[in-house]
Design a protein around this motif. Structure first.
Motif, PDB file in Angstrom:
ATOM      1  N   PRO A  47     -51.270  -0.549  -7.677  1.00  0.00           N
ATOM      2  CA  PRO A  47     -50.490  -1.130  -6.584  1.00  0.00           C
ATOM      3  C   PRO A  47     -51.381  -1.983  -5.689  1.00  0.00           C
ATOM      4  CG  PRO A  47     -50.994   1.154  -6.118  1.00  0.00           C
ATOM      5  CD  PRO A  47     -51.511   0.870  -7.498  1.00  0.00           C
ATOM      6  N   ARG A  48     -50.773  -2.950  -5.008  1.00  0.00           N
ATOM      7  CA  ARG A  48     -51.505  -3.763  -4.036  1.00  0.00           C
ATOM      8  C   ARG A  48     -50.719  -3.759  -2.728  1.00  0.00           C
ATOM      9  NH1 ARG A  48     -52.997  -9.506  -6.263  1.00  0.00           N
ATOM     10  NH2 ARG A  48     -50.731  -9.677  -6.344  1.00  0.00           N
ATOM     11  N   LEU A  49     -51.421  -3.832  -1.610  1.00  0.00           N
ATOM     12  CA  LEU A  49     -50.793  -3.723  -0.298  1.00  0.00           C
ATOM     13  C   LEU A  49     -51.197  -4.887   0.591  1.00  0.00           C
ATOM     14  CD1 LEU A  49     -49.128  -1.889   1.661  1.00  0.00           C
ATOM     15  CD2 LEU A  49     -51.290  -0.817   2.281  1.00  0.00           C
ATOM     16  N   GLY A  50     -50.210  -5.442   1.305  1.00  0.00           N
ATOM     17  CA  GLY A  50     -50.454  -6.483   2.297  1.00  0.00           C
ATOM     18  C   GLY A  50     -49.705  -6.141   3.575  1.00  0.00           C
ATOM     19  N   PHE A  51     -50.140  -6.702   4.691  1.00  0.00           N
ATOM     20  CA  PHE A  51     -49.577  -6.357   5.992  1.00  0.00           C
ATOM     21  C   PHE A  51     -49.024  -7.582   6.698  1.00  0.00           C
ATOM     22  CE2 PHE A  51     -52.862  -3.253   5.176  1.00  0.00           C
ATOM     23  CZ  PHE A  51     -52.196  -2.076   5.437  1.00  0.00           C
ATOM     24  N   ILE A  52     -47.888  -7.375   7.363  1.00  0.00           N
ATOM     25  CA  ILE A  52     -47.373  -8.348   8.316  1.00  0.00           C
ATOM     26  C   ILE A  52     -47.016  -7.541   9.554  1.00  0.00           C
ATOM     27  CG2 ILE A  52     -45.554  -9.982   8.868  1.00  0.00           C
ATOM     28  CD1 ILE A  52     -45.426 -10.670   5.921  1.00  0.00           C
ATOM     29  N   ILE A  53     -47.875  -7.631  10.548  1.00  0.00           N
ATOM     30  CA  ILE A  53     -47.643  -6.941  11.817  1.00  0.00           C
ATOM     31  C   ILE A  53     -47.827  -7.986  12.909  1.00  0.00           C
ATOM     32  CG2 ILE A  53     -48.341  -5.073  13.332  1.00  0.00           C
ATOM     33  CD1 ILE A  53     -49.404  -3.589  10.897  1.00  0.00           C
ATOM     34  N   SER A  54     -46.730  -8.440  13.476  1.00  0.00           N
ATOM     35  CA  SER A  54     -46.789  -9.565  14.409  1.00  0.00           C
ATOM     36  C   SER A  54     -47.156  -9.127  15.824  1.00  0.00           C
ATOM     37  CB  SER A  54     -45.443 -10.295  14.425  1.00  0.00           C
ATOM     38  OG  SER A  54     -44.471  -9.470  15.025  1.00  0.00           O
ATOM     39  N   LYS A  55     -47.717 -10.060  16.566  1.00  0.00           N
ATOM     40  CA  LYS A  55     -48.036  -9.834  17.964  1.00  0.00           C
ATOM     41  C   LYS A  55     -46.775  -9.632  18.780  1.00  0.00           C
ATOM     42  CE  LYS A  55     -52.165 -12.705  18.199  1.00  0.00           C
ATOM     43  NZ  LYS A  55     -52.744 -13.892  18.852  1.00  0.00           N
ATOM     44  N   PRO A  83     -46.420   3.435  -8.444  1.00  0.00           N
ATOM     45  CA  PRO A  83     -46.248   2.514  -9.579  1.00  0.00           C
ATOM     46  C   PRO A  83     -46.939   1.178  -9.304  1.00  0.00           C
ATOM     47  CG  PRO A  83     -44.214   2.720  -8.337  1.00  0.00           C
ATOM     48  CD  PRO A  83     -45.180   3.686  -7.739  1.00  0.00           C
ATOM     49  N   ASN A  84     -46.979   0.312 -10.305  1.00  0.00           N
ATOM     50  CA  ASN A  84     -47.634  -0.994 -10.165  1.00  0.00           C
ATOM     51  C   ASN A  84     -46.741  -1.938  -9.369  1.00  0.00           C
ATOM     52  OD1 ASN A  84     -49.554   0.144 -11.784  1.00  0.00           O
ATOM     53  ND2 ASN A  84     -48.762  -0.770 -13.640  1.00  0.00           N
ATOM     54  N   LEU A  85     -46.943  -1.935  -8.066  1.00  0.00           N
ATOM     55  CA  LEU A  85     -46.134  -2.747  -7.161  1.00  0.00           C
ATOM     56  C   LEU A  85     -47.014  -3.564  -6.244  1.00  0.00           C
ATOM     57  CD1 LEU A  85     -43.579  -0.029  -5.957  1.00  0.00           C
ATOM     58  CD2 LEU A  85     -43.049  -1.957  -7.431  1.00  0.00           C
ATOM     59  N   ASP A  86     -46.534  -4.760  -5.892  1.00  0.00           N
ATOM     60  CA  ASP A  86     -47.099  -5.509  -4.783  1.00  0.00           C
ATOM     61  C   ASP A  86     -46.252  -5.149  -3.572  1.00  0.00           C
ATOM     62  OD1 ASP A  86     -48.988  -6.702  -6.364  1.00  0.00           O
ATOM     63  OD2 ASP A  86     -47.917  -8.598  -6.571  1.00  0.00           O
ATOM     64  N   ILE A  87     -46.858  -4.547  -2.567  1.00  0.00           N
ATOM     65  CA  ILE A  87     -46.124  -4.001  -1.425  1.00  0.00           C
ATOM     66  C   ILE A  87     -46.505  -4.764  -0.163  1.00  0.00           C
ATOM     67  CG2 ILE A  87     -45.691  -1.928  -0.050  1.00  0.00           C
ATOM     68  CD1 ILE A  87     -46.804  -0.365  -2.569  1.00  0.00           C
ATOM     69  N   VAL A  88     -45.488  -5.183   0.599  1.00  0.00           N
ATOM     70  CA  VAL A  88     -45.711  -5.798   1.908  1.00  0.00           C
ATOM     71  C   VAL A  88     -45.218  -4.810   2.954  1.00  0.00           C
ATOM     72  CG1 VAL A  88     -45.119  -7.684   3.452  1.00  0.00           C
ATOM     73  CG2 VAL A  88     -45.505  -8.151   1.038  1.00  0.00           C
ATOM     74  N   PHE A  89     -46.114  -4.420   3.853  1.00  0.00           N
ATOM     75  CA  PHE A  89     -45.807  -3.512   4.947  1.00  0.00           C
ATOM     76  C   PHE A  89     -45.521  -4.360   6.179  1.00  0.00           C
ATOM     77  CE2 PHE A  89     -47.024  -1.232   8.738  1.00  0.00           C
ATOM     78  CZ  PHE A  89     -46.519   0.040   8.546  1.00  0.00           C
ATOM     79  N   MET A  90     -44.316  -4.234   6.727  1.00  0.00           N
ATOM     80  CA  MET A  90     -43.940  -4.977   7.929  1.00  0.00           C
ATOM     81  C   MET A  90     -43.723  -3.987   9.065  1.00  0.00           C
ATOM     82  SD  MET A  90     -41.358  -7.722   6.191  1.00  0.00           S
ATOM     83  CE  MET A  90     -41.213  -8.724   7.637  1.00  0.00           C
ATOM     84  N   GLY A  91     -44.531  -4.106  10.104  1.00  0.00           N
ATOM     85  CA  GLY A  91     -44.403  -3.220  11.256  1.00  0.00           C
ATOM     86  C   GLY A  91     -43.328  -3.719  12.206  1.00  0.00           C
ATOM     87  N   ARG A  92     -42.594  -2.793  12.793  1.00  0.00           N
ATOM     88  CA  ARG A  92     -41.532  -3.129  13.734  1.00  0.00           C
ATOM     89  C   ARG A  92     -41.873  -2.608  15.120  1.00  0.00           C
ATOM     90  NH1 ARG A  92     -36.243  -1.752   9.981  1.00  0.00           N
ATOM     91  NH2 ARG A  92     -36.327  -3.654   8.752  1.00  0.00           N
ATOM     92  N   LYS A  93     -41.088  -3.033  16.109  1.00  0.00           N
ATOM     93  CA  LYS A  93     -41.312  -2.607  17.493  1.00  0.00           C
ATOM     94  C   LYS A  93     -41.268  -1.093  17.601  1.00  0.00           C
ATOM     95  CE  LYS A  93     -40.138  -6.368  20.344  1.00  0.00           C
ATOM     96  NZ  LYS A  93     -39.498  -7.120  21.239  1.00  0.00           N
ATOM     97  N   GLY A  94     -42.169  -0.554  18.408  1.00  0.00           N
ATOM     98  CA  GLY A  94     -42.202   0.877  18.651  1.00  0.00           C
ATOM     99  C   GLY A  94     -43.177   1.629  17.768  1.00  0.00           C
ATOM    100  N   LEU A  95     -43.652   0.999  16.704  1.00  0.00           N
ATOM    101  CA  LEU A  95     -44.598   1.673  15.807  1.00  0.00           C
ATOM    102  C   LEU A  95     -45.907   1.993  16.528  1.00  0.00           C
ATOM    103  CD1 LEU A  95     -45.128   2.697  12.949  1.00  0.00           C
ATOM    104  CD2 LEU A  95     -45.912   0.416  12.346  1.00  0.00           C
TER     105      LEU A  95
END
Length: 121
Positions: A47-55, A83-95
């Motif tokens: 698996p691969r992981l990427g992040f999108i956590i905006s200001k 499993p073999n996935l490309d995963i994008v983690f998106m953070g939301r308000k309150g995290l």
């Protein structure tokens, strides 16, 4: 050969093209109030992981980095179960208001949901 628990570059989504492929065709989603996981099956053996956590959602860089650090550590320890996935983690308000333990529990819940939905595909 022993199992490795490292976090090499091959476990990361690095380029805009990597992220674009996930956004163009999402195979599996795992939404929650505090984060969203989008995933697409990949041709690699990990698996691969990427992040999108905006200001906009999480103001302080310290908090954004803390969340990313916990998520990377979770993936490092559980990479062999996913499993073999490309995963994008998106953070939301309150995290950013969550403690480290709460974030880890949220990740555990979301990744198990992702794993279950991916096996159904």
């Amino acid at each position: 050969m022993p199992i490795s628990f490292g976090y090499p570059r091959t476990l990361r989504l690095l380029t805009a093209a990597d992220f674009r492929t996930v956004f163009d065709q999402v195979d599996v989603k795992a939404p929650s109030d505090l984060c969203l996981l989008l995933a697409r099956f990949n041709k690699q053996d990990q698996p691969r992981l990427g992040f999108i956590i905006s200001k906009k959602n999480i103001k302080r860089a310290v908090e954004r980095n803390r969340i990313k650090r916990i998520a990377r550590d979770y993936l490092r320890l559980h990479q062999h179960e996913l499993p073999n996935l490309d995963i994008v983690f998106m953070g939301r308000k309150g995290l950013d208001k969550s403690t480290n333990i709460e974030i880890y529990q949220l990740l555990n819940k979301q990744f198990s949901k992702l794993k279950k939905r991916a096996s159904a595909c």
